[in-house]
Design a protein around this motif. Structure first.
Motif, PDB file in Angstrom:
ATOM      1  N   PRO A   8       1.033  -1.469  -0.450  1.00  0.00           N
ATOM      2  CA  PRO A   8      -0.145  -0.530  -0.302  1.00  0.00           C
ATOM      3  C   PRO A   8       0.839   1.081  -0.028  1.00  0.00           C
ATOM      4  CG  PRO A   8      -0.401  -1.577   1.976  1.00  0.00           C
ATOM      5  CD  PRO A   8       0.168  -2.226   1.140  1.00  0.00           C
ATOM      6  N   PRO A   9       0.561   2.306  -0.812  1.00  0.00           N
ATOM      7  CA  PRO A   9       1.147   3.472  -0.981  1.00  0.00           C
ATOM      8  C   PRO A   9       1.284   4.318   0.713  1.00  0.00           C
ATOM      9  CG  PRO A   9      -0.989   3.856  -1.407  1.00  0.00           C
ATOM     10  CD  PRO A   9      -0.527   2.276  -1.132  1.00  0.00           C
ATOM     11  N   ASP A  10       2.031   4.948   0.825  1.00  0.00           N
ATOM     12  CA  ASP A  10       2.445   5.439   2.130  1.00  0.00           C
ATOM     13  C   ASP A  10       2.461   6.765   1.979  1.00  0.00           C
ATOM     14  OD1 ASP A  10       2.969   6.258   4.982  1.00  0.00           O
ATOM     15  OD2 ASP A  10       4.852   7.552   3.468  1.00  0.00           O
ATOM     16  N   LEU A  15       3.269  11.616  -1.083  1.00  0.00           N
ATOM     17  CA  LEU A  15       4.020  13.689  -0.857  1.00  0.00           C
ATOM     18  C   LEU A  15       5.693  14.115  -0.889  1.00  0.00           C
ATOM     19  CD1 LEU A  15       2.137  15.707  -0.867  1.00  0.00           C
ATOM     20  CD2 LEU A  15       2.258  15.925   2.100  1.00  0.00           C
ATOM     21  N   GLU A  16       5.758  13.595  -0.328  1.00  0.00           N
ATOM     22  CA  GLU A  16       7.177  14.005  -0.154  1.00  0.00           C
ATOM     23  C   GLU A  16       8.689  14.032  -1.393  1.00  0.00           C
ATOM     24  OE1 GLU A  16      11.668  14.129   2.271  1.00  0.00           O
ATOM     25  OE2 GLU A  16      10.419  12.522   2.684  1.00  0.00           O
ATOM     26  N   ALA A  17       8.186  12.991  -2.084  1.00  0.00           N
ATOM     27  CA  ALA A  17       7.902  12.785  -3.713  1.00  0.00           C
ATOM     28  C   ALA A  17       7.548  13.594  -5.041  1.00  0.00           C
ATOM     29  CB  ALA A  17       8.253  11.118  -3.952  1.00  0.00           C
ATOM     30  N   LEU A  18       5.897  13.470  -4.785  1.00  0.00           N
ATOM     31  CA  LEU A  18       6.020  14.355  -5.436  1.00  0.00           C
ATOM     32  C   LEU A  18       5.696  16.508  -5.212  1.00  0.00           C
ATOM     33  CD1 LEU A  18       3.659  15.818  -7.213  1.00  0.00           C
ATOM     34  CD2 LEU A  18       2.052  15.872  -5.381  1.00  0.00           C
ATOM     35  N   PHE A  26       9.493  22.716   1.225  1.00  0.00           N
ATOM     36  CA  PHE A  26       8.618  22.739   1.909  1.00  0.00           C
ATOM     37  C   PHE A  26       9.118  22.188   3.711  1.00  0.00           C
ATOM     38  CE2 PHE A  26       9.284  19.133  -0.425  1.00  0.00           C
ATOM     39  CZ  PHE A  26      10.207  17.842   1.097  1.00  0.00           C
ATOM     40  N   LEU A  27       8.562  22.062   4.301  1.00  0.00           N
ATOM     41  CA  LEU A  27       8.843  21.871   5.621  1.00  0.00           C
ATOM     42  C   LEU A  27       8.182  20.318   6.316  1.00  0.00           C
ATOM     43  CD1 LEU A  27       9.750  24.950   7.793  1.00  0.00           C
ATOM     44  CD2 LEU A  27      11.287  23.807   6.857  1.00  0.00           C
ATOM     45  N   ARG A  28       9.756  19.211   6.790  1.00  0.00           N
ATOM     46  CA  ARG A  28       8.745  18.168   6.679  1.00  0.00           C
ATOM     47  C   ARG A  28       8.942  17.789   8.356  1.00  0.00           C
ATOM     48  NH1 ARG A  28       8.331  12.031   4.739  1.00  0.00           N
ATOM     49  NH2 ARG A  28       7.186  11.696   5.859  1.00  0.00           N
ATOM     50  N   ASP A  29       8.244  17.487   9.640  1.00  0.00           N
ATOM     51  CA  ASP A  29       8.011  16.793  10.569  1.00  0.00           C
ATOM     52  C   ASP A  29       7.353  15.890  10.995  1.00  0.00           C
ATOM     53  OD1 ASP A  29       8.523  17.206  13.718  1.00  0.00           O
ATOM     54  OD2 ASP A  29       7.492  18.505  13.657  1.00  0.00           O
ATOM     55  N   GLY A  30       7.858  14.802  10.718  1.00  0.00           N
ATOM     56  CA  GLY A  30       7.508  13.568  11.303  1.00  0.00           C
ATOM     57  C   GLY A  30       6.552  13.580   9.515  1.00  0.00           C
ATOM     58  N   SER A  31       5.067  13.267   9.989  1.00  0.00           N
ATOM     59  CA  SER A  31       3.675  13.167   9.077  1.00  0.00           C
ATOM     60  C   SER A  31       3.096  14.245   8.772  1.00  0.00           C
ATOM     61  CB  SER A  31       2.869  12.329   8.893  1.00  0.00           C
ATOM     62  OG  SER A  31       2.260  12.218  10.660  1.00  0.00           O
ATOM     63  N   ARG A  32       4.128  15.325   9.184  1.00  0.00           N
ATOM     64  CA  ARG A  32       3.679  16.606   8.497  1.00  0.00           C
ATOM     65  C   ARG A  32       3.874  17.100   7.894  1.00  0.00           C
ATOM     66  NH1 ARG A  32      -0.334  20.250  13.158  1.00  0.00           N
ATOM     67  NH2 ARG A  32      -1.887  18.226  12.169  1.00  0.00           N
ATOM     68  N   GLN A 109       0.856   9.884  -5.750  1.00  0.00           N
ATOM     69  CA  GLN A 109       0.828  10.805  -6.480  1.00  0.00           C
ATOM     70  C   GLN A 109      -0.259  11.820  -7.543  1.00  0.00           C
ATOM     71  OE1 GLN A 109       4.827  11.621  -7.332  1.00  0.00           O
ATOM     72  NE2 GLN A 109       5.915   9.730  -6.074  1.00  0.00           N
ATOM     73  N   ALA A 110      -0.542  10.906  -8.488  1.00  0.00           N
ATOM     74  CA  ALA A 110      -1.981  12.144  -9.023  1.00  0.00           C
ATOM     75  C   ALA A 110      -3.090  12.635  -8.218  1.00  0.00           C
ATOM     76  CB  ALA A 110      -2.024  10.759 -10.367  1.00  0.00           C
ATOM     77  N   ARG A 111      -3.380  11.617  -7.545  1.00  0.00           N
ATOM     78  CA  ARG A 111      -4.738  11.976  -6.387  1.00  0.00           C
ATOM     79  C   ARG A 111      -4.333  12.912  -5.669  1.00  0.00           C
ATOM     80  NH1 ARG A 111      -7.916   6.341  -4.705  1.00  0.00           N
ATOM     81  NH2 ARG A 111      -8.555   5.992  -6.782  1.00  0.00           N
ATOM     82  N   ILE A 112      -3.425  12.962  -4.798  1.00  0.00           N
ATOM     83  CA  ILE A 112      -2.481  14.243  -3.583  1.00  0.00           C
ATOM     84  C   ILE A 112      -2.596  14.897  -4.996  1.00  0.00           C
ATOM     85  CG2 ILE A 112      -0.901  14.323  -2.676  1.00  0.00           C
ATOM     86  CD1 ILE A 112       0.157  12.053  -1.928  1.00  0.00           C
TER      87      ILE A 112
END
Length: 155
Positions: A8-10, A15-18, A26-32, A109-112
């Protein structure tokens, strides 16, 4: 044994790859994730919260809410017109939330991207009305009529 395409996609990984592929800061903090979005001369913060196969997207209108009751009434009016997602009031800001449910890795990625674009289209479409509603101002009647058109793919 499951093949890689069966996994299953994570949401966070996709999102990070997109965002990296798109060149978005962007800034990433865990899942945010936090990023700035701009459309039609308007700029706002977008926060994405990844929960496994679901990505929740929050577009935060920057105008501080000074009249909460009128802002909540505006949320209700606009929620009756959006096809996906919803407006709400939190911590003195008007927020529009959409989501992307990821079922297949090849289209994740297309859905995101589609959910991010819809979120941005809705915020930019009603930008002035949201700013006025946050401050308790009445928005001109002719603008209310024009915003009553259901959103579609033309945004």
């Amino acid at each position: 044994m499951a093949q890689e395409f069966d996994v299953p996609p994570d949401g966070g990984t996709e999102l990070e790859a997109l965002l990296q592929h798109s060149g978005v800061d962007f800034l990433r903090d865990g899942s945010r994730f936090r990023l700035r979005f701009s459309s039609r001369g308007c700029t706002w913060q977008t926060v994405c919260d990844c929960q496994g196969q679901r990505v929740l997207i929050y577009g935060v209108h920057p105008t501080p809410v000074t009249q909460p009751q009128q802002a909540l009434e505006l949320c209700s009016q606009l929620n009756s017109q959006v096809v996906e997602g919803s407006f709400f009031l939190q911590e003195g800001r008007l927020i529009f939330r959409t989501s992307a449910r990821l079922t297949e890795r090849f289209e994740a990625q297309a859905r995101i991207a589609a959910a991010l674009e819809y979120n941005a289209a809705v915020l930019s479409h009603w930008w002035e009305r949201l700013a006025a509603g946050a401050q308790g101002s009445l928005f001109p009647l002719e603008s209310r009529r024009s915003s009553a058109v259901p959103l579609d793919d033309t945004l």
